[in-house]
Write an enzyme that holds these catalytic residues in place. Structure first.
Site, PDB file in Angstrom:
ATOM      1  N   TYR A  53       0.838  -1.202   0.000  1.00 56.56           N
ATOM      2  CA  TYR A  53       0.000   0.000   0.000  1.00 56.56           C
ATOM      3  C   TYR A  53       0.874   1.253   0.000  1.00 56.56           C
ATOM      4  O   TYR A  53       1.708   1.449   0.887  1.00 56.56           O
ATOM      5  CB  TYR A  53      -0.956   0.023   1.200  1.00 56.56           C
ATOM      6  CG  TYR A  53      -2.054  -1.019   1.140  1.00 56.56           C
ATOM      7  CD1 TYR A  53      -2.284  -1.782  -0.012  1.00 56.56           C
ATOM      8  CD2 TYR A  53      -2.887  -1.245   2.224  1.00 56.56           C
ATOM      9  CE1 TYR A  53      -3.287  -2.735  -0.068  1.00 56.56           C
ATOM     10  CE2 TYR A  53      -3.903  -2.204   2.175  1.00 56.56           C
ATOM     11  CZ  TYR A  53      -4.087  -2.941   1.025  1.00 56.56           C
ATOM     12  OH  TYR A  53      -5.091  -3.884   0.978  1.00 56.56           O
ATOM     13  N   SER A 204     -13.328  -3.690  -0.544  1.00 56.46           N
ATOM     14  CA  SER A 204     -14.167  -2.860  -1.426  1.00 56.46           C
ATOM     15  C   SER A 204     -15.646  -3.226  -1.341  1.00 56.46           C
ATOM     16  O   SER A 204     -16.300  -3.444  -2.375  1.00 56.46           O
ATOM     17  CB  SER A 204     -13.681  -2.936  -2.879  1.00 56.46           C
ATOM     18  OG  SER A 204     -12.445  -2.301  -3.030  1.00 56.46           O
ATOM     19  N   PRO A 205     -16.214  -3.269  -0.132  1.00 52.94           N
ATOM     20  CA  PRO A 205     -17.642  -3.611  -0.014  1.00 52.94           C
ATOM     21  C   PRO A 205     -18.544  -2.601  -0.715  1.00 52.94           C
ATOM     22  O   PRO A 205     -19.658  -2.940  -1.122  1.00 52.94           O
ATOM     23  CB  PRO A 205     -17.888  -3.603   1.509  1.00 52.94           C
ATOM     24  CG  PRO A 205     -16.782  -2.780   2.077  1.00 52.94           C
ATOM     25  CD  PRO A 205     -15.604  -2.998   1.184  1.00 52.94           C
ATOM     26  N   ALA A 207     -17.605  -1.164  -3.508  1.00 56.34           N
ATOM     27  CA  ALA A 207     -17.001  -1.106  -4.852  1.00 56.34           C
ATOM     28  C   ALA A 207     -16.080   0.109  -4.983  1.00 56.34           C
ATOM     29  O   ALA A 207     -16.024   0.753  -6.040  1.00 56.34           O
ATOM     30  CB  ALA A 207     -18.073  -1.117  -5.943  1.00 56.34           C
ATOM     31  N   GLY A 208     -15.391   0.426  -3.899  1.00 55.36           N
ATOM     32  CA  GLY A 208     -14.447   1.552  -3.926  1.00 55.36           C
ATOM     33  C   GLY A 208     -15.136   2.894  -4.132  1.00 55.36           C
ATOM     34  O   GLY A 208     -14.509   3.859  -4.571  1.00 55.36           O
ATOM     35  N   GLY A 209     -16.435   2.977  -3.842  1.00 51.01           N
ATOM     36  CA  GLY A 209     -17.197   4.221  -4.023  1.00 51.01           C
ATOM     37  C   GLY A 209     -17.899   4.291  -5.372  1.00 51.01           C
ATOM     38  O   GLY A 209     -18.752   5.146  -5.598  1.00 51.01           O
TER      39      GLY A 209
HETATM   40  N1  LIG Z   1      -6.793  -7.732  -0.203  1.00 44.75           N
HETATM   41  C1  LIG Z   1      -6.873  -6.921  -1.231  1.00 44.75           C
HETATM   42  O1  LIG Z   1      -6.448  -7.235  -2.366  1.00 44.75           O
HETATM   43  C2  LIG Z   1      -7.490  -5.580  -1.045  1.00 44.75           C
HETATM   44  C3  LIG Z   1      -7.762  -4.754  -2.156  1.00 44.75           C
HETATM   45  C4  LIG Z   1      -8.349  -3.513  -1.944  1.00 44.75           C
HETATM   46  C5  LIG Z   1      -8.648  -3.109  -0.644  1.00 44.75           C
HETATM   47  N2  LIG Z   1      -8.346  -3.911   0.422  1.00 44.75           N
HETATM   48  C6  LIG Z   1      -8.655  -3.502   1.822  1.00 44.75           C
HETATM   49  O2  LIG Z   1     -10.030  -3.203   1.903  1.00 44.75           O
HETATM   50  C7  LIG Z   1     -10.210  -1.894   2.428  1.00 44.75           C
HETATM   51  C8  LIG Z   1     -11.480  -1.294   1.858  1.00 44.75           C
HETATM   52  O3  LIG Z   1     -11.386  -1.205   0.427  1.00 44.75           O
HETATM   53  P1  LIG Z   1     -11.929   0.087  -0.308  1.00 44.75           P
HETATM   54  O4  LIG Z   1     -11.226   1.291   0.203  1.00 44.75           O
HETATM   55  O5  LIG Z   1     -11.935  -0.144  -1.777  1.00 44.75           O
HETATM   56  O6  LIG Z   1     -13.432   0.084   0.302  1.00 44.75           O
HETATM   57  P2  LIG Z   1     -14.771   0.804  -0.077  1.00 44.75           P
HETATM   58  O7  LIG Z   1     -15.389   1.124   1.240  1.00 44.75           O
HETATM   59  O8  LIG Z   1     -15.524   0.000  -1.056  1.00 44.75           O
HETATM   60  O9  LIG Z   1     -14.358   2.160  -0.810  1.00 44.75           O
HETATM   61  C9  LIG Z   1     -13.866   3.262  -0.106  1.00 44.75           C
HETATM   62  C10 LIG Z   1     -13.894   4.453  -1.020  1.00 44.75           C
HETATM   63  O10 LIG Z   1     -15.261   4.769  -1.282  1.00 44.75           O
HETATM   64  C11 LIG Z   1     -15.484   6.123  -0.950  1.00 44.75           C
HETATM   65  N3  LIG Z   1     -16.850   6.249  -0.410  1.00 44.75           N
HETATM   66  C12 LIG Z   1     -17.357   5.646   0.682  1.00 44.75           C
HETATM   67  N4  LIG Z   1     -18.643   6.003   0.860  1.00 44.75           N
HETATM   68  C13 LIG Z   1     -18.933   6.844  -0.124  1.00 44.75           C
HETATM   69  C14 LIG Z   1     -20.110   7.544  -0.482  1.00 44.75           C
HETATM   70  N5  LIG Z   1     -21.241   7.457   0.245  1.00 44.75           N
HETATM   71  N6  LIG Z   1     -20.072   8.318  -1.587  1.00 44.75           N
HETATM   72  C15 LIG Z   1     -18.952   8.413  -2.332  1.00 44.75           C
HETATM   73  N7  LIG Z   1     -17.765   7.776  -2.033  1.00 44.75           N
HETATM   74  C16 LIG Z   1     -17.796   6.999  -0.943  1.00 44.75           C
HETATM   75  C17 LIG Z   1     -14.437   6.468   0.101  1.00 44.75           C
HETATM   76  O11 LIG Z   1     -14.176   7.859   0.098  1.00 44.75           O
HETATM   77  P3  LIG Z   1     -14.050   8.699   1.475  1.00 44.75           P
HETATM   78  O12 LIG Z   1     -12.713   8.381   2.064  1.00 44.75           O
HETATM   79  O13 LIG Z   1     -14.155  10.102   0.997  1.00 44.75           O
HETATM   80  O14 LIG Z   1     -15.183   8.298   2.370  1.00 44.75           O
HETATM   81  C18 LIG Z   1     -13.254   5.666  -0.411  1.00 44.75           C
HETATM   82  O15 LIG Z   1     -12.554   6.360  -1.416  1.00 44.75           O
HETATM   83  C19 LIG Z   1      -8.907  -1.167   2.060  1.00 44.75           C
HETATM   84  O16 LIG Z   1      -8.646  -0.062   2.886  1.00 44.75           O
HETATM   85  C20 LIG Z   1      -7.896  -2.250   2.266  1.00 44.75           C
HETATM   86  O17 LIG Z   1      -7.559  -2.345   3.637  1.00 44.75           O
HETATM   87  C21 LIG Z   1      -7.791  -5.142   0.231  1.00 44.75           C
END
Ligand SMILES: NC(=O)c1ccc[n+]([C@@H]2O[C@H](COP(=O)([O-])OP(=O)(O)OC[C@H]3O[C@@H](n4cnc5c(N)ncnc54)[C@H](OP(=O)(O)O)[C@@H]3O)[C@@H](O)[C@H]2O)c1
Length: 293
Positions: A53, A204-205, A207-209
């Protein structure tokens, strides 16, 4: 906050905070310490990171916070991952014995800690030699550098192979799942984990936003249905997505990726939402990718 037991030795908070995007959050070390305390106060005691990361920057930033406030480390379960590297910007995998041991030592140094609670092989390496990788993971456990081990993004064949070489010691598979992504339903991974009572961590529950952005047809279709169900339950759409993930008998643990504690609260709130069985299927089918025959 409810805990999910992964093994006799390790339980994680039912909602986990992810730090993948931390290097873009522009937080000062003090702000990061405050953010971490905000998570802990809410019962979100499991923090997820990885050596890749921010090209190791995220682990270093987290380590700075742990050094600044040494009370944090003992209150959390710290998860990190290994196996992805870059050579002149070219990404590749390495899950060999020597590399895993070296990586773990480097992660511990960056994180200013003497152990990880959970250490994962980050991606399924096509060159994976399960016996060699298992030897490294067993040594890290025996040396007390990691409490438990698992994998991430593995398909059922690779999971089964490494788990056999580990005599069944893998405690999780961290996989992507959200209303736009069904890879691990379609591969049989979710069935495998359910049958074997292994709880997956879900990345990414949201879908990363993407699901909120309305930029593509699949996302728009899914969001419309989720928003309708959210209105029925008088909660935010994000809460419904987390509730949908936690409804499944596999006992999945969502990873929140937001930089905002009020968005972490939307995930915590999902622990109190009870979806109807038909609503689960409404979301399952909403994007049009999964058929209910
Ligand atoms: N094992 C793997 O290969 C792998 C890969 C990817 C991720 N991960 C882990 O999983 C964690 C979560 O993944 P993720 O960050 O993709 O999760 P996510 O919760 O699907 O996406 C987070 C993103 O969505 C945005 N978001 C959340 N709520 C929103 C809303 N209501 N409107 C608009 N944007 C919104 C957030 O922005 P804000 O910050 O502005 O709220 C952030 O940029 C990571 O931190 C990491 O630890 C693991």
């Amino acid at each position: 906050m409810k805990k999910v037991q992964l093994s006799e030795n390790l339980s994680l908070s039912a909602v986990v905070q992810g730090f993948w995007r931390l290097d873009g959050w522009n937080m000062t070390p003090d702000e990061l310490v405050k953010f971490m305390h905000g998570c802990i106060e809410r019962g979100v005691t499991t923090f997820d990171t990885a050596e890749i990361y921010g090209d190791t920057v995220v682990e270093s930033l987290m380590g700075e916070a742990f050094a600044k406030d040494p009370t944090i480390r003992d209150q959390i379960e710290l998860v990190s991952k290994t196996g992805i590297y870059k050579h002149d910007g070219f990404g590749y995998y390495n899950t060999t014995y020597d590399r895993i041991l070296q990586s773990c030592h480097e992660s511990l140094e960056r994180l200013h800690t003497d152990h990880l609670d959970l250490y994962l092989i980050h991606r399924e390496d096509p060159l994976l030699n399960p016996w060699d990788t298992a030897k490294a993971l067993k040594k890290l456990k025996a040396d007390g550098l990691v409490r438990e081990v698992g994998v991430s993004n593995f398909d059922p064949y690779k999971f089964d192979g490494l788990n056999k070489a580990m005599e069944g010691q893998l405690v999780t598979n961290q996989i992507e799942w959200n209303p736009l992504c069904f890879e691990h339903f379609n591969s049989g991974m979710i069935d495998y984990l359910t049958f074997n009572k292994i709880h997956p961590m879900i990345w990414s529950p949201l879908a990363g936003g993407r699901i909120f952005k309305g930029e593509d047809e699949v996302g728009k279709k899914a969001y419309a249905k989720i928003a309708e169900i959210a209105e029925r339950h008088n909660v935010e759409p994000a809460t419904i997505i987390y509730a949908w993930i936690m409804y499944h008998p596999v006992g999945a643990i969502p990873l929140v990726g937001s930089s905002k504690l009020e968005r972490l609260d939307l995930a915590i709130k999902a622990l109190d939402v009870k979806l109807e069985q038909y609503e689960w299927f409404e979301i399952y089918a909403a994007s049009g990718q999964q058929q209910i025959r």
